[in-house]
Design a protein around this motif. Structure first.
Motif, mmCIF file in Angstrom:
data_model
loop_
_atom_site.group_PDB
_atom_site.id
_atom_site.type_symbol
_atom_site.label_atom_id
_atom_site.label_comp_id
_atom_site.label_asym_id
_atom_site.label_seq_id
_atom_site.Cartn_x
_atom_site.Cartn_y
_atom_site.Cartn_z
ATOM 1 N N PHE A 279 0.867 -1.182 0.000
ATOM 2 C CA PHE A 279 0.000 0.000 0.000
ATOM 3 C C PHE A 279 0.897 1.224 0.000
ATOM 4 O O PHE A 279 1.699 1.433 0.917
ATOM 5 C CB PHE A 279 -0.916 0.016 1.230
ATOM 6 N N LEU A 280 0.794 2.019 -1.050
ATOM 7 C CA LEU A 280 1.632 3.209 -1.179
ATOM 8 C C LEU A 280 0.913 4.410 -0.574
ATOM 9 O O LEU A 280 -0.146 4.811 -1.061
ATOM 10 C CB LEU A 280 1.962 3.465 -2.654
ATOM 11 N N ARG A 281 1.505 4.958 0.467
ATOM 12 C CA ARG A 281 0.912 6.136 1.092
ATOM 13 C C ARG A 281 1.187 7.375 0.235
ATOM 14 O O ARG A 281 2.058 7.367 -0.636
ATOM 15 C CB ARG A 281 1.480 6.305 2.502
ATOM 16 N N GLY A 282 0.444 8.442 0.503
ATOM 17 C CA GLY A 282 0.555 9.651 -0.302
ATOM 18 C C GLY A 282 1.965 10.177 -0.408
ATOM 19 O O GLY A 282 2.430 10.557 -1.495
ATOM 20 N N TYR A 283 2.678 10.190 0.726
ATOM 21 C CA TYR A 283 4.040 10.730 0.696
ATOM 22 C C TYR A 283 5.013 9.820 -0.052
ATOM 23 O O TYR A 283 6.068 10.264 -0.495
ATOM 24 C CB TYR A 283 4.551 11.037 2.107
ATOM 25 N N MET A 284 4.654 8.541 -0.227
ATOM 26 C CA MET A 284 5.493 7.643 -1.011
ATOM 27 C C MET A 284 5.425 8.001 -2.492
ATOM 28 O O MET A 284 6.438 7.985 -3.201
ATOM 29 C CB MET A 284 5.081 6.188 -0.786
ATOM 30 N N TYR A 285 4.210 8.326 -2.955
ATOM 31 C CA TYR A 285 4.065 8.807 -4.337
ATOM 32 C C TYR A 285 4.868 10.090 -4.528
ATOM 33 O O TYR A 285 5.519 10.292 -5.555
ATOM 34 C CB TYR A 285 2.597 9.071 -4.658
ATOM 35 N N GLU A 286 4.795 10.976 -3.528
ATOM 36 C CA GLU A 286 5.524 12.245 -3.608
ATOM 37 C C GLU A 286 7.027 12.013 -3.686
ATOM 38 O O GLU A 286 7.725 12.675 -4.462
ATOM 39 C CB GLU A 286 5.190 13.111 -2.391
ATOM 40 N N PHE A 287 7.527 11.064 -2.898
ATOM 41 C CA PHE A 287 8.960 10.791 -2.926
ATOM 42 C C PHE A 287 9.393 10.315 -4.305
ATOM 43 O O PHE A 287 10.415 10.769 -4.840
ATOM 44 C CB PHE A 287 9.327 9.733 -1.880
ATOM 45 N N MET A 288 8.636 9.410 -4.888
ATOM 46 C CA MET A 288 8.995 8.888 -6.210
ATOM 47 C C MET A 288 9.022 9.993 -7.256
ATOM 48 O O MET A 288 9.920 10.041 -8.099
ATOM 49 C CB MET A 288 8.033 7.773 -6.626
ATOM 50 N N GLN A 289 8.069 10.910 -7.186
ATOM 51 C CA GLN A 289 8.043 11.970 -8.185
ATOM 52 C C GLN A 289 9.143 12.999 -7.944
ATOM 53 O O GLN A 289 9.647 13.602 -8.892
ATOM 54 C CB GLN A 289 6.679 12.649 -8.216
ATOM 55 N N LEU A 290 9.551 13.187 -6.691
ATOM 56 C CA LEU A 290 10.694 14.055 -6.414
ATOM 57 C C LEU A 290 11.958 13.459 -7.027
ATOM 58 O O LEU A 290 12.797 14.175 -7.580
ATOM 59 C CB LEU A 290 10.884 14.229 -4.906
ATOM 60 N N PHE A 291 12.090 12.153 -6.926
ATOM 61 C CA PHE A 291 13.282 11.476 -7.444
ATOM 62 C C PHE A 291 13.264 11.396 -8.969
ATOM 63 O O PHE A 291 14.303 11.559 -9.615
ATOM 64 C CB PHE A 291 13.372 10.073 -6.839
ATOM 65 N N ALA A 292 12.091 11.154 -9.526
ATOM 66 C CA ALA A 292 11.942 11.054 -10.991
ATOM 67 C C ALA A 292 10.627 11.721 -11.364
ATOM 68 O O ALA A 292 9.557 11.107 -11.222
ATOM 69 C CB ALA A 292 11.961 9.587 -11.426
ATOM 70 N N PRO A 293 10.660 12.967 -11.810
ATOM 71 C CA PRO A 293 9.433 13.738 -12.056
ATOM 72 C C PRO A 293 8.412 13.069 -12.972
ATOM 73 O O PRO A 293 7.215 13.352 -12.864
ATOM 74 C CB PRO A 293 9.971 15.033 -12.683
ATOM 75 N N HIS A 294 8.859 12.199 -13.865
ATOM 76 C CA HIS A 294 7.908 11.534 -14.753
ATOM 77 C C HIS A 294 7.109 10.437 -14.040
ATOM 78 O O HIS A 294 6.134 9.921 -14.592
ATOM 79 C CB HIS A 294 8.630 10.931 -15.962
ATOM 80 N N LEU A 295 7.507 10.081 -12.804
ATOM 81 C CA LEU A 295 6.776 9.063 -12.054
ATOM 82 C C LEU A 295 5.588 9.720 -11.340
ATOM 83 O O LEU A 295 5.540 9.839 -10.120
ATOM 84 C CB LEU A 295 7.699 8.358 -11.053
#
Length: 324
Positions: A279-295
């Protein structure tokens, strides 16, 4: 059958069948763990662990399947807890990442800095290791994300998302003979002693493939797990360094010269992987997009719902990944 029993067999398998070490890690007693494992085996009617006297010797074929299912169940329990926590407070929680030295030292600092600023109440934990160790941590559910270039593809229970591409540079001291060559070749490189990454680290396989395809035998005289060590031994005159281009700092490494090697080696792709069913929490999605904006969340959700990794790859097939 109790959840506690499933946790015990899972943890015993992770601790090399050492019940004493398992008991210490779970803050419980060795006899208590042994008793619960026996009760579970009696209930199931099969042995999960083979024994020699009081010692566990190996996991039985039936035990392999039971432990695998136990891991899946424990993963779902963890996801249920995360669901509840997300609804209680979406900005509080924990995030654990496993990665290599190169990612931790050169790619992640600005991401971590921004993430901490955005989510000050999320506890961030970073584990460093070999790509194989990193992938295993994610596969076992011990960390949320694995970030690496190698090894993630060997674990079918991981969803792998491409983050960026990178290539290598040749690092030499000032005045080195290679600097007089306008466009170096692999043969030029193979003529010198080489200091580079340990096999299995940071795209090392691409380096070996390039030399193999050219029919050359590189003289690798020293290997290390991180670029800082490689640069140290180049300074000592042990050989020329081959390392990730992102790890060369023109200011801090002003006593060395980096020669572009992108024409010699195929570029590598750094991936971020997480366990299917997480289960991906909201801040996990945010972390991925910070690391790779296209995610973006939409792309990550689509990848999460894909039937297999080939379907995941198709989602990102038309994207031009950034080059670092």
């Amino acid at each position: 059958m109790k959840l506690q029993q499933l946790r015990y067999i899972w943890e015993v398998s992770r601790h090399g069948l050492n019940v004493s070490a398992t008991a210490q890690s779970l803050f419980t007693s060795q006899p208590g763990i042994s008793k619960q494992i026996r009760l579970l085996e009696d209930e199931l009617g099969v042995e999960i662990f083979a024994r020699s006297g009081k010692h566990l010797t190996h996991i039985t074929p039936a035990g392999e399947q039971v432990i695998k299912k136990a891991g899946e169940i424990l993963g779902q329990v963890s996801s249920i807890k995360k669901v509840a926590q997300e609804f209680r407070d979406e900005k509080k929680g924990q995030l654990s990442i496993a990665t290599t030295h190169t990612q931790a030292r050169y790619a992640l600092p600005p991401v971590i800095d921004q993430f901490i600023s955005d989510y000050p109440e999320v506890g961030l934990h970073m584990h460093q290791g070999t790509p194989l160790q990193i992938a295993e941590l994610a596969s076992d559910g011990q960390v949320d994300f694995a970030i690496a270039t190698e090894a993630l593809e060997h674990f079918s229970d991981l969803v792998m998302l491409p983050c960026y591409q990178w290539n290598r540079c040749i690092v030499v001291p000032k005045g080195h003979p290679l600097l007089s060559i306008e466009r170096i070749t692999l043969a030029d490189v193979a003529a010198h002693r080489i200091v580079t990454y340990v096999f299995g680290f940071t795209g090392r396989s691409k380096l070996d493939e390039a030399f193999d395809d050219a029919g050359l035998e590189p003289r690798v005289v020293f290997t290390a797990t991180d670029a800082d060590v490689i640069k140290t031994y180049v300074r000592l005159g042990l050989g020329i360094g081959i390392m990730a281009k992102m790890a060369f700092d023109e200011v801090k490494d002003d006593d060395l010269v980096a020669i572009d090697a992108s024409h010699l080696f195929e570029s590598s792709t750094t991936m971020i992987g997480f366990r299917r069913g997480t289960f991906l929490r909201g801040y996990m999605y945010e972390f991925m997009q910070l690391f790779a904006p296209h995610l973006t969340k939409e792309r990550v959700v689509a990848a999460f719902e894909a039937v297999d990794q080939s379907a995941v790859d198709q989602i990102f097939s038309e994207l031009a990944l950034p080059l670092r």
